[in-house]
Scaffold this active site. Structure first.
Site, PDB file in Angstrom:
ATOM      1  N   SER A 130       0.823  -1.214   0.000  1.00  0.00           N
ATOM      2  CA  SER A 130       0.000   0.000   0.000  1.00  0.00           C
ATOM      3  C   SER A 130       0.855   1.262   0.000  1.00  0.00           C
ATOM      4  O   SER A 130       1.928   1.304   0.624  1.00  0.00           O
ATOM      5  CB  SER A 130      -0.876  -0.010   1.260  1.00  0.00           C
ATOM      6  OG  SER A 130      -1.384   1.266   1.518  1.00  0.00           O
ATOM      7  N   GLU A 132       0.339   3.634   1.713  1.00  0.00           N
ATOM      8  CA  GLU A 132       0.406   4.100   3.106  1.00  0.00           C
ATOM      9  C   GLU A 132       1.755   3.762   3.746  1.00  0.00           C
ATOM     10  O   GLU A 132       2.074   4.277   4.812  1.00  0.00           O
ATOM     11  CB  GLU A 132      -0.737   3.500   3.927  1.00  0.00           C
ATOM     12  CG  GLU A 132      -2.119   4.027   3.566  1.00  0.00           C
ATOM     13  CD  GLU A 132      -2.356   5.482   4.001  1.00  0.00           C
ATOM     14  OE1 GLU A 132      -1.815   5.888   5.039  1.00  0.00           O
ATOM     15  OE2 GLU A 132      -3.065   6.190   3.275  1.00  0.00           O
ATOM     16  N   TYR A 154      -1.255   0.537  10.356  1.00  0.00           N
ATOM     17  CA  TYR A 154      -1.539  -0.116   9.071  1.00  0.00           C
ATOM     18  C   TYR A 154      -0.323   0.012   8.147  1.00  0.00           C
ATOM     19  O   TYR A 154       0.130  -0.967   7.542  1.00  0.00           O
ATOM     20  CB  TYR A 154      -2.777   0.523   8.424  1.00  0.00           C
ATOM     21  CG  TYR A 154      -3.041   0.048   7.008  1.00  0.00           C
ATOM     22  CD1 TYR A 154      -3.632  -1.186   6.762  1.00  0.00           C
ATOM     23  CD2 TYR A 154      -2.686   0.839   5.907  1.00  0.00           C
ATOM     24  CE1 TYR A 154      -3.868  -1.622   5.461  1.00  0.00           C
ATOM     25  CE2 TYR A 154      -2.921   0.409   4.610  1.00  0.00           C
ATOM     26  CZ  TYR A 154      -3.514  -0.820   4.389  1.00  0.00           C
ATOM     27  OH  TYR A 154      -3.743  -1.243   3.105  1.00  0.00           O
TER      28      TYR A 154
HETATM   29  P1  NAP Z   1     -11.242  -5.038   2.062  1.00  0.00           P
HETATM   30  O1  NAP Z   1     -12.424  -4.823   1.179  1.00  0.00           O
HETATM   31  O2  NAP Z   1     -11.226  -4.422   3.409  1.00  0.00           O
HETATM   32  O3  NAP Z   1     -11.017  -6.604   2.190  1.00  0.00           O
HETATM   33  C1  NAP Z   1     -10.199  -7.136   3.201  1.00  0.00           C
HETATM   34  C2  NAP Z   1     -10.352  -8.639   3.244  1.00  0.00           C
HETATM   35  O4  NAP Z   1      -9.567  -9.126   4.340  1.00  0.00           O
HETATM   36  C3  NAP Z   1     -11.794  -9.114   3.486  1.00  0.00           C
HETATM   37  O5  NAP Z   1     -11.995 -10.318   2.810  1.00  0.00           O
HETATM   38  C4  NAP Z   1     -11.806  -9.341   4.988  1.00  0.00           C
HETATM   39  O6  NAP Z   1     -12.729 -10.322   5.419  1.00  0.00           O
HETATM   40  C5  NAP Z   1     -10.410  -9.897   5.209  1.00  0.00           C
HETATM   41  N1  NAP Z   1     -10.005  -9.732   6.616  1.00  0.00           N
HETATM   42  C6  NAP Z   1      -9.767  -8.588   7.276  1.00  0.00           C
HETATM   43  N2  NAP Z   1      -9.429  -8.839   8.560  1.00  0.00           N
HETATM   44  C7  NAP Z   1      -9.449 -10.191   8.694  1.00  0.00           C
HETATM   45  C8  NAP Z   1      -9.190 -11.074   9.767  1.00  0.00           C
HETATM   46  N3  NAP Z   1      -8.828 -10.635  10.975  1.00  0.00           N
HETATM   47  N4  NAP Z   1      -9.327 -12.412   9.559  1.00  0.00           N
HETATM   48  C9  NAP Z   1      -9.675 -12.887   8.333  1.00  0.00           C
HETATM   49  N5  NAP Z   1      -9.953 -12.102   7.262  1.00  0.00           N
HETATM   50  C10 NAP Z   1      -9.823 -10.768   7.452  1.00  0.00           C
HETATM   51  O7  NAP Z   1      -9.901  -4.529   1.333  1.00  0.00           O
HETATM   52  P2  NAP Z   1      -9.651  -4.273  -0.221  1.00  0.00           P
HETATM   53  O8  NAP Z   1      -9.989  -2.855  -0.511  1.00  0.00           O
HETATM   54  O9  NAP Z   1     -10.249  -5.365  -1.004  1.00  0.00           O
HETATM   55  O10 NAP Z   1      -8.058  -4.373  -0.287  1.00  0.00           O
HETATM   56  C11 NAP Z   1      -7.405  -5.600  -0.607  1.00  0.00           C
HETATM   57  C12 NAP Z   1      -5.969  -5.539  -0.127  1.00  0.00           C
HETATM   58  O11 NAP Z   1      -5.300  -4.442  -0.754  1.00  0.00           O
HETATM   59  C13 NAP Z   1      -5.818  -5.324   1.374  1.00  0.00           C
HETATM   60  O12 NAP Z   1      -4.685  -6.047   1.784  1.00  0.00           O
HETATM   61  C14 NAP Z   1      -5.562  -3.836   1.499  1.00  0.00           C
HETATM   62  O13 NAP Z   1      -4.849  -3.545   2.670  1.00  0.00           O
HETATM   63  C15 NAP Z   1      -4.749  -3.583   0.240  1.00  0.00           C
HETATM   64  N6  NAP Z   1      -4.848  -2.228  -0.293  1.00  0.00           N
HETATM   65  C16 NAP Z   1      -6.071  -1.687  -0.565  1.00  0.00           C
HETATM   66  C17 NAP Z   1      -6.144  -0.398  -1.073  1.00  0.00           C
HETATM   67  C18 NAP Z   1      -7.480   0.236  -1.408  1.00  0.00           C
HETATM   68  O14 NAP Z   1      -7.512   1.454  -1.649  1.00  0.00           O
HETATM   69  N7  NAP Z   1      -8.561  -0.520  -1.480  1.00  0.00           N
HETATM   70  C19 NAP Z   1      -4.960   0.323  -1.325  1.00  0.00           C
HETATM   71  C20 NAP Z   1      -3.731  -0.286  -1.069  1.00  0.00           C
HETATM   72  C21 NAP Z   1      -3.681  -1.565  -0.564  1.00  0.00           C
HETATM   73  P3  NAP Z   1     -14.187  -9.919   6.018  1.00  0.00           P
HETATM   74  O15 NAP Z   1     -15.004  -9.525   4.829  1.00  0.00           O
HETATM   75  O16 NAP Z   1     -14.626 -11.168   6.650  1.00  0.00           O
HETATM   76  O17 NAP Z   1     -13.948  -8.785   6.972  1.00  0.00           O
END
Ligand code: NAP
Length: 327
Positions: A130, A132, A154
């Protein structure tokens, strides 16, 4: 006549925004997709259902904090590719839950990389890094020379995962890569994230269902794009011969104020309905950040041309088309 073997991919974080879009993309590409979710009942697969792929992939509960479970997962499915998207992904939440964020976001990466090392070093690994991680920034755009200086739990957790991937690539010769993704949004973003929150609130205010929207510091700037486009870059970088980290971004930043005002204007809602609440300010905040997408565009076929205002138009339209709001 030879038949082409289907590739098998494991996607962790399958219930999340990127998990759903990536699953859709890989299904279109004829992959066998194994989607990993939390163990137990109560998982919400609405994003996969919305994209019409829930029945086209295999869903499996797995505790990724358990090293043995990770090894067993790889032994059972013998994947060609692992896309590690799982994470506690909220910067704000990470300030209130630093232990949970740091433990989960770091140990899951370590467990999967160790599992690859012990099961099959030919498995390709993608890590969701990320922007971040950069935190305190001296100059923009972010480049390959920009130092990591995270300023949130994070960001620290993502920086640790990022370095682990680099170390496993260098020490053990794995095809392990990090996509350094900048903010990306969609209709499938979790409601608590800024853009989705603003769009939903503006619609509710326009319908008389809510009076104001409380926001924190809206003078910060971020580099925003569309999630559906960004997962294409993720897949393309995994198809290269050489493992390389790339930034995936739009290359420009907009302020949260510009976004909120634009959305409110599109929905004919007065800006005065936005209330700044200092309690929503974060303990530390990146003021401005944008990346450089030239390398990923040079080394893959990925191209990104949308402005974030075009993305906002798409998101408002999609939100209204799926109108859950009662007048
Ligand atoms: P998201 O919608 O928040 O999805 C996160 C996933 O991780 C969900 O499936 C969630 O499951 C699971 N998760 C979180 N905490 C957990 C735990 N304690 N145990 C098991 N599962 C857990 O995030 P996203 O936007 O798709 O992002 C995908 C990845 O890219 C992440 O690693 C994020 O940090 C990274 N990222 C995102 C962005 C952005 O702007 N979207 C930018 C840079 C990097 P539940 O549904 O069960 O909670």
């Amino acid at each position: 006549m030879s038949t082409q073997r289907l590739k098998t991919a494991i996607i962790t974080g399958i219930t999340g925004q990127d998990g759903a879009y990536l699953a859709q993309l890989l299904v279109e590409k004829n992959y066998c997709v194994i989607g990993i979710h939390r163990e137990g009942d109560g998982n919400d697969f609405y994003r996969l259902e919305y994209l019409g792929v829930r029945d086209k992939i295999e869903l499996l509960g797995c505790n990724l904090l358990d090293p043995k479970a990770c090894t067993e997962l790889l032994r059972s499915f013998a994947p060609d590719e692992i896309y590690n998207l799982v994470a506690q992904s909220s910067v704000s939440y990470s300030f209130s839950k630093p232990h949970e964020t740091i433990e989960f976001n770091i140990m899951t990466v370590l467990n999967l990389l160790e599992a690859i090392r012990s099961v099959d070093t030919n498995i390709k690994y993608y890590q969701a890094s990320s922007s971040e991680m950069f935190g305190k920034i001296e100059s923009l755009p972010i480049s390959t020379h920009t130092q990591l200086h995270p300023i949130s739990p994070y960001g620290i957790s993502k920086a640790a995962g990022h370095w682990m991937v680099s170390q496993y690539r260098e020490a053990y010769g794995l095809f392990a890569i990090s996509g350094i993704l900048f903010n990306h949004e969609s209709y499938l973003r979790t409601d608590s994230f800024f853009v989705k929150k603003v769009i939903k609130a503006a619609i509710r205010i326009s319908r008389g269902l809510q009076t104001t929207l409380a926001l924190g510091n809206i003078d910060i700037k971020r580099d925003f794009g569309h999630a559906k486009e960004y997962v294409k870059a993720i897949w393309m970088m995994m198809q290269l011969d050489q493992p390389t980290d790339f930034q995936v971004c739009s290359g420009t930043s907009v302020s949260l104020r510009q976004i909120a005002f634009y959305v409110f204007d599109q929905l004919n809602v007065d800006h005065e309905r936005i209330v700044i609440d200092p309690a929503l300010f974060r303990p530390a905040e990146i003021k401005d950040i944008y990346g450089d997408k030239s390398e990923v565009e040079k080394q893959t076929e990925w191209k990104y041309t949308l402005t974030f205002f075009e993305v906002l138009d798409m998101l408002i339209k999609e939100e209204l088309a799926n109108d859950p709001y009662e007048a």
